[in-house]
Design an enzyme around this catalytic site. Structure first.
Site, PDB file in Angstrom:
ATOM      1  N   ALA A 124       0.828  -1.208   0.000  1.00  0.00           N
ATOM      2  CA  ALA A 124       0.000   0.000   0.000  1.00  0.00           C
ATOM      3  C   ALA A 124       0.858   1.251   0.000  1.00  0.00           C
ATOM      4  O   ALA A 124       1.399   1.641   1.042  1.00  0.00           O
ATOM      5  CB  ALA A 124      -0.933  -0.023   1.205  1.00  0.00           C
ATOM      6  N   THR A 126       0.127   3.907  -2.973  1.00  0.00           N
ATOM      7  CA  THR A 126      -0.607   4.946  -3.708  1.00  0.00           C
ATOM      8  C   THR A 126      -1.686   5.618  -2.846  1.00  0.00           C
ATOM      9  O   THR A 126      -2.397   4.951  -2.108  1.00  0.00           O
ATOM     10  CB  THR A 126      -1.281   4.311  -4.948  1.00  0.00           C
ATOM     11  OG1 THR A 126      -0.275   3.658  -5.715  1.00  0.00           O
ATOM     12  CG2 THR A 126      -1.986   5.346  -5.807  1.00  0.00           C
ATOM     13  N   GLY A 131       0.114   9.316  -6.719  1.00  0.00           N
ATOM     14  CA  GLY A 131       0.222   8.079  -7.481  1.00  0.00           C
ATOM     15  C   GLY A 131       1.639   8.010  -8.013  1.00  0.00           C
ATOM     16  O   GLY A 131       2.541   7.440  -7.392  1.00  0.00           O
ATOM     17  N   SER A 132       1.846   8.683  -9.162  1.00  0.00           N
ATOM     18  CA  SER A 132       3.207   8.738  -9.722  1.00  0.00           C
ATOM     19  C   SER A 132       4.160   9.448  -8.775  1.00  0.00           C
ATOM     20  O   SER A 132       5.319   9.065  -8.638  1.00  0.00           O
ATOM     21  CB  SER A 132       3.176   9.498 -11.051  1.00  0.00           C
ATOM     22  OG  SER A 132       2.340   8.833 -11.954  1.00  0.00           O
ATOM     23  N   PHE A 156      -6.400   2.002  -4.666  1.00  0.00           N
ATOM     24  CA  PHE A 156      -6.050   1.044  -5.735  1.00  0.00           C
ATOM     25  C   PHE A 156      -5.162  -0.099  -5.223  1.00  0.00           C
ATOM     26  O   PHE A 156      -4.216  -0.513  -5.915  1.00  0.00           O
ATOM     27  CB  PHE A 156      -5.331   1.739  -6.906  1.00  0.00           C
ATOM     28  CG  PHE A 156      -6.024   2.947  -7.462  1.00  0.00           C
ATOM     29  CD1 PHE A 156      -7.407   2.988  -7.562  1.00  0.00           C
ATOM     30  CD2 PHE A 156      -5.302   4.052  -7.906  1.00  0.00           C
ATOM     31  CE1 PHE A 156      -8.062   4.105  -8.084  1.00  0.00           C
ATOM     32  CE2 PHE A 156      -5.928   5.169  -8.432  1.00  0.00           C
ATOM     33  CZ  PHE A 156      -7.312   5.196  -8.523  1.00  0.00           C
ATOM     34  N   ILE A 157      -5.420  -0.610  -4.034  1.00  0.00           N
ATOM     35  CA  ILE A 157      -4.530  -1.616  -3.443  1.00  0.00           C
ATOM     36  C   ILE A 157      -4.967  -3.025  -3.867  1.00  0.00           C
ATOM     37  O   ILE A 157      -6.023  -3.520  -3.462  1.00  0.00           O
ATOM     38  CB  ILE A 157      -4.483  -1.483  -1.897  1.00  0.00           C
ATOM     39  CG1 ILE A 157      -4.135  -0.031  -1.514  1.00  0.00           C
ATOM     40  CG2 ILE A 157      -3.493  -2.480  -1.295  1.00  0.00           C
ATOM     41  CD1 ILE A 157      -2.898   0.554  -2.188  1.00  0.00           C
ATOM     42  N   GLN A 279      -0.275 -10.826 -47.333  1.00  0.00           N
ATOM     43  CA  GLN A 279       1.045 -10.269 -47.021  1.00  0.00           C
ATOM     44  C   GLN A 279       0.950  -9.228 -45.896  1.00  0.00           C
ATOM     45  O   GLN A 279       1.824  -9.152 -45.039  1.00  0.00           O
ATOM     46  CB  GLN A 279       1.671  -9.645 -48.257  1.00  0.00           C
ATOM     47  CG  GLN A 279       3.161  -9.457 -48.044  1.00  0.00           C
ATOM     48  CD  GLN A 279       3.837  -8.804 -49.205  1.00  0.00           C
ATOM     49  OE1 GLN A 279       3.351  -7.801 -49.740  1.00  0.00           O
ATOM     50  NE2 GLN A 279       4.959  -9.355 -49.616  1.00  0.00           N
ATOM     51  N   GLU A 363       2.837  -0.023 -10.832  1.00  0.00           N
ATOM     52  CA  GLU A 363       4.281  -0.070 -10.523  1.00  0.00           C
ATOM     53  C   GLU A 363       5.048   0.978 -11.344  1.00  0.00           C
ATOM     54  O   GLU A 363       6.186   0.771 -11.743  1.00  0.00           O
ATOM     55  CB  GLU A 363       4.840  -1.493 -10.671  1.00  0.00           C
ATOM     56  CG  GLU A 363       4.053  -2.453  -9.779  1.00  0.00           C
ATOM     57  CD  GLU A 363       4.749  -3.722  -9.383  1.00  0.00           C
ATOM     58  OE1 GLU A 363       5.982  -3.783  -9.466  1.00  0.00           O
ATOM     59  OE2 GLU A 363       4.043  -4.665  -8.978  1.00  0.00           O
ATOM     60  N   THR A 365       3.969   4.381 -14.183  1.00  0.00           N
ATOM     61  CA  THR A 365       3.496   4.525 -15.575  1.00  0.00           C
ATOM     62  C   THR A 365       4.689   4.585 -16.534  1.00  0.00           C
ATOM     63  O   THR A 365       5.840   4.739 -16.105  1.00  0.00           O
ATOM     64  CB  THR A 365       2.684   5.830 -15.722  1.00  0.00           C
ATOM     65  OG1 THR A 365       3.569   6.912 -15.423  1.00  0.00           O
ATOM     66  CG2 THR A 365       1.473   5.871 -14.791  1.00  0.00           C
TER      67      THR A 365
HETATM   68  C1  LIG Z   1      -4.609  -2.590 -11.763  1.00  0.00           C
HETATM   69  C2  LIG Z   1      -3.887  -1.693 -10.808  1.00  0.00           C
HETATM   70  C3  LIG Z   1      -3.405  -2.211  -9.628  1.00  0.00           C
HETATM   71  C4  LIG Z   1      -2.747  -1.389  -8.707  1.00  0.00           C
HETATM   72  N1  LIG Z   1      -2.281  -1.924  -7.524  1.00  0.00           N
HETATM   73  C5  LIG Z   1      -1.644  -1.129  -6.625  1.00  0.00           C
HETATM   74  C6  LIG Z   1      -1.159  -1.665  -5.376  1.00  0.00           C
HETATM   75  O1  LIG Z   1      -1.285  -2.864  -5.100  1.00  0.00           O
HETATM   76  N2  LIG Z   1      -0.562  -0.829  -4.501  1.00  0.00           N
HETATM   77  C7  LIG Z   1      -0.379   0.496  -4.758  1.00  0.00           C
HETATM   78  O2  LIG Z   1       0.187   1.186  -3.917  1.00  0.00           O
HETATM   79  N3  LIG Z   1      -0.824   1.039  -5.938  1.00  0.00           N
HETATM   80  C8  LIG Z   1      -1.447   0.264  -6.863  1.00  0.00           C
HETATM   81  N4  LIG Z   1      -1.906   0.788  -8.060  1.00  0.00           N
HETATM   82  C9  LIG Z   1      -1.795   2.217  -8.282  1.00  0.00           C
HETATM   83  C10 LIG Z   1      -0.721   2.581  -9.315  1.00  0.00           C
HETATM   84  O3  LIG Z   1       0.556   2.361  -8.805  1.00  0.00           O
HETATM   85  C11 LIG Z   1      -0.977   4.039  -9.734  1.00  0.00           C
HETATM   86  O4  LIG Z   1      -2.194   4.052 -10.453  1.00  0.00           O
HETATM   87  C12 LIG Z   1       0.163   4.584 -10.596  1.00  0.00           C
HETATM   88  O5  LIG Z   1       1.322   4.774  -9.840  1.00  0.00           O
HETATM   89  C13 LIG Z   1      -0.234   5.913 -11.262  1.00  0.00           C
HETATM   90  O6  LIG Z   1      -0.768   6.790 -10.351  1.00  0.00           O
HETATM   91  P1  LIG Z   1      -2.168   7.538 -10.662  1.00  0.00           P
HETATM   92  O7  LIG Z   1      -3.132   6.528 -11.152  1.00  0.00           O
HETATM   93  O8  LIG Z   1      -2.518   8.316  -9.446  1.00  0.00           O
HETATM   94  O9  LIG Z   1      -1.851   8.496 -11.879  1.00  0.00           O
HETATM   95  P2  LIG Z   1      -1.146   9.935 -11.827  1.00  0.00           P
HETATM   96  O10 LIG Z   1       0.072   9.874 -11.003  1.00  0.00           O
HETATM   97  O11 LIG Z   1      -2.178  10.935 -11.447  1.00  0.00           O
HETATM   98  O12 LIG Z   1      -0.738  10.146 -13.332  1.00  0.00           O
HETATM   99  C14 LIG Z   1      -1.632  10.619 -14.346  1.00  0.00           C
HETATM  100  C15 LIG Z   1      -0.839  10.784 -15.639  1.00  0.00           C
HETATM  101  O13 LIG Z   1       0.183  11.782 -15.460  1.00  0.00           O
HETATM  102  C16 LIG Z   1       1.458  11.241 -15.825  1.00  0.00           C
HETATM  103  N5  LIG Z   1       2.488  11.836 -14.964  1.00  0.00           N
HETATM  104  C17 LIG Z   1       2.473  11.927 -13.627  1.00  0.00           C
HETATM  105  N6  LIG Z   1       3.602  12.527 -13.196  1.00  0.00           N
HETATM  106  C18 LIG Z   1       4.345  12.813 -14.306  1.00  0.00           C
HETATM  107  C19 LIG Z   1       5.616  13.435 -14.520  1.00  0.00           C
HETATM  108  N7  LIG Z   1       6.353  13.876 -13.500  1.00  0.00           N
HETATM  109  N8  LIG Z   1       6.041  13.563 -15.781  1.00  0.00           N
HETATM  110  C20 LIG Z   1       5.317  13.103 -16.844  1.00  0.00           C
HETATM  111  N9  LIG Z   1       4.092  12.514 -16.693  1.00  0.00           N
HETATM  112  C21 LIG Z   1       3.625  12.370 -15.435  1.00  0.00           C
HETATM  113  C22 LIG Z   1       1.325   9.744 -15.563  1.00  0.00           C
HETATM  114  O14 LIG Z   1       2.287   9.024 -16.305  1.00  0.00           O
HETATM  115  C23 LIG Z   1      -0.101   9.501 -16.047  1.00  0.00           C
HETATM  116  O15 LIG Z   1      -0.113   9.404 -17.452  1.00  0.00           O
HETATM  117  C24 LIG Z   1      -2.557  -0.019  -8.990  1.00  0.00           C
HETATM  118  C25 LIG Z   1      -3.033   0.499 -10.221  1.00  0.00           C
HETATM  119  C26 LIG Z   1      -3.674  -0.330 -11.124  1.00  0.00           C
HETATM  120  C27 LIG Z   1      -4.156   0.243 -12.426  1.00  0.00           C
END
Ligand SMILES: Cc1cc2nc3c(=O)[nH]c(=O)nc-3n(C[C@H](O)[C@H](O)[C@H](O)COP(=O)(O)OP(=O)(O)OC[C@H]3O[C@@H](n4cnc5c(N)ncnc54)[C@H](O)[C@@H]3O)c2cc1C
Length: 379
Positions: A124, A126, A131-132, A156-157, A279, A363, A365
Site C-alpha cells: 500500500a 498509492t 500516485g506517480s 487502488f490496493i 502479405q 508499478e 506509468t
Molecule cells: C490494476 C492496478 C493495480 C494497482 N495496484 C496497486 C497496489 O497494489 N498498490 C499500490 O500502492 N498502488 C497500486 N496501483 C496504483 C498505481 O501504482 C498508480 O495508479 C500509478 O502509480 C499511477 O498513479 P495515478 O493513477 O494516481 O496516476 P497519476 O500519477 O495521477 O498520473 C496521471 C498521468 O500523469 C502522468 N504523470 C504523472 N507525473 C508525471 C511526470 N512527473 N512527468 C510526466 N508525466 C507524469 C502519468 O504518467 C499519467 O499518465 C494499482 C493500479 C492499477 C491500475
C-alpha cells in the site's frame, strides 16, 4: 543460444504450463463473468507453490532466481492476467520489503506463511494525491507509548480484501520525508482502525480487485516497523528496491500475454484466413515476433544482471516500458487481424486486449519509467 536451466526448473515450468492450459484457461471466462477466482483454483496455486516463487527455500518458498521467476510469469500470463495478480503481490511488492530489509524475526514470522499461500501479502503506497508522485504520500505514523498510530488512506490496493498482511508506507518525519522520513510497516489485517473499502470496478483484470485502505487511528505494534527501529525512515528506499524487481515482473507478464496473443493470431489466420491481403497480415505477424524476440532478450539479460548482483533500476524501467508498450501495440494489431471476431466477448483475445493496457499504469506509468531512464542517462 537457448539458455540452460536445471532439469528441476524445466519440470516445474512444464507443470505450470499444463496447469495454465488445463485448469486456469478453461475457467477464465467464468472468472471474468463472476469477477472472482474460485477458491479451488487458489488452492491448486498453493499446492503447486505459486505463492512462494520468489521466497527463498530457507523460508519455505520455491527459491527461484529472478530469471527463473520471470519465465514462470511468462507462462502464467498466457491466460487471464488476474491469476498472476492473485499470486503477484505475495511474490513481489507485498513480501519483498520484508525479505530485503526485514528483521530475521519478521522473516521467520511472515515469509513461510506467505510462501504457502496461507498469508496473502499486499502493498500500500498509492494515495489520492500521490500516485506517480510517490514521494508526496501523506499517510502518517506517530509513535506513542503503546506503539504506532497510522492515519490516512491508500487507494487502488491489489488483493486488499484477500490480504492478511500489508506493507504500508507512511510518513514518520514530515520534515525529512523521502530523505529519512518515510517508514515501511508490516500491518496485519485485523489491527484496530484499519478499514477496507469496496472493490473498484475496472475495465480489465476483472478477477483481481483493488480497494481503498483507510487508517483511522490504526494501531500497529512497535516491532512492526519493517527492519525494526534501525530501518525507521528508510521505507522509501525499501519501496524503490521492491519496485525495481516488480517492474521486471510486470515486463514478463506483458511478454507472456504478447506471446499468447501472437499465437492466437497465427491460429486464427491459419484457420479462417482474413479479408486483409495475406502479405499485410504476415508482415504484422513478423513484426510481432521480432518485437517479442527483442523484449525477451532484454528481460532475460536484465534478470540475469540482477541475479549476478548488479543494480538494475534503469534496466527494470527499460524492461517495463518496452514490454508493456509492446503488449499494447501487439494487442491493437491483433484486433486489426481478428476484426469483429476479436471484439466478441467470448473470444479468448478480448480479455487480453483490455488487461494489457493496465500493465502500463501500475508499478509506475510509462512516463515515470522514462523519467528514471533519462535521469540515469543525464546524471
Ligand atoms: C490494476 C492496478 C493495480 C494497482 N495496484 C496497486 C497496489 O497494489 N498498490 C499500490 O500502492 N498502488 C497500486 N496501483 C496504483 C498505481 O501504482 C498508480 O495508479 C500509478 O502509480 C499511477 O498513479 P495515478 O493513477 O494516481 O496516476 P497519476 O500519477 O495521477 O498520473 C496521471 C498521468 O500523469 C502522468 N504523470 C504523472 N507525473 C508525471 C511526470 N512527473 N512527468 C510526466 N508525466 C507524469 C502519468 O504518467 C499519467 O499518465 C494499482 C493500479 C492499477 C491500475
Amino acid at each position: 543460444m537457448p539458455r540452460q536451466h536445471s532439469e528441476k526448473f524445466n519440470k516445474f515450468r512444464i507443470q505450470v504450463r499444463n496447469f495454465v492450459e488445463n485448469e486456469l484457461e478453461p475457467a477464465s471466462r467464468e472468472v471474468e463473468k463472476n469477477a472472482e477466482i474460485p477458491e479451488s483454483l487458489v488452492n491448486r496455486m498453493r499446492e503447486i507453490g505459486l505463492f512462494g516463487l520468489s521466497i527463498p527455500k530457507e523460508y519455505g518458498g520455491v527459491g527461484l532466481t529472478t530469471l527463473e521467476e520471470v519465465i514462470i510469469y511468462e507462462e502464467i500470463t498466457r491466460t487471464n492476467a488476474c491469476y498472476r495478480s492473485r499470486i503477484g503481490t505475495s511474490n513481489g511488492i507485498g513480501s519483498m520489503g520484508i525479505l530485503y530489509d526485514g528483521t530475521e524475526e519478521q522473516k521467520k514470522k511472515y515469509l513461510p506463511a506467505i510462501a504457502k499461500g496461507d498469508c496473502t501479502a499486499a502493498f500500500a503506497m498509492t494515495e489520492a494525491d500521490s500516485g506517480s508522485d510517490a514521494a508526496n504520500i501523506s499517510t502518517s505514523a506517530e509513535l506513542i507509548r503503546e506503539g504506532w498510530v497510522l492515519n490516512g488512506a491508500k487507494q487502488f490496493i491489489t488483493n486488499a480484501a484477500a490480504a492478511d498482511l500489508f506493507t504500508v508506507l507512511a510518513v514518520t518525519d514530515s520534515e525529512k520525508r523521502t530523505r529519512g522520513g518515510v517508514t515501511a510497516f508490516a500491518v496485519e489485517k485485523d489491527v484496530p482502525g484499519l478499514y477496507i473499502g469496496p472493490a473498484d470496478t475496472k475495465m480489465g483484470l476483472k478477477g483481481s480487485h483493488t480497494h481503498e485502505l483507510i487508517f483511522k487511528d490504526c494501531r500497529v505494534l512497535k516491532e512492526n516497523v519493517i527492519g525494526g527501529m534501525d530501518q525507521l525512515g528508510q521505507g522509501f528506499k525499501t519501496a524503490m528496491r521492491v519496485l525495481d524487481k516488480g517492474r521486471m515482473s510486470i515486463g514478463a507478464c506483458a511478454l507472456g500475454a504478447s506471446q499468447k496473443v501472437m499465437e492466437l493470431c497465427i491460429e486464427h489466420f491459419k484457420k479462417f484466413g482474413v479479408s486483409k491481403p495475406n502479405q499485410a497480415v504476415s508482415f504484422e505477424l513478423a513484426n510481432m515476433a521480432t518485437k517479442i524476440y527483442a523484449a525477451r532478450q532484454m528481460l532475460y539479460d536484465a534478470a540475469s544482471m540482477r541475479d549476478a548482483g548488479h543494480n538494475v533500476t534503469t534496466q527494470s524501467s527499460m524492461v517495463k516500458v518496452f514490454c508493456t508498450e509492446m503488449a499494447s501495440q501487439i494487442a491493437s494489431k491483433a484486433m486489426d487481424i481478428f476484426a469483429m471476431a476479436g471484439s466478441l466477448t467470448d473470444s479468448r483475445f478480448e480479455i487480453f486486449f483490455r488487461d494489457v493496457r493496465l500493465y502500463r499504469i501500475y508499478e509506475g506509468t510509462s512516463e515515470i519509467q522514462r523519467i528514471i531512464i533519462a535521469r540515469d542517462l543525464l546524471k
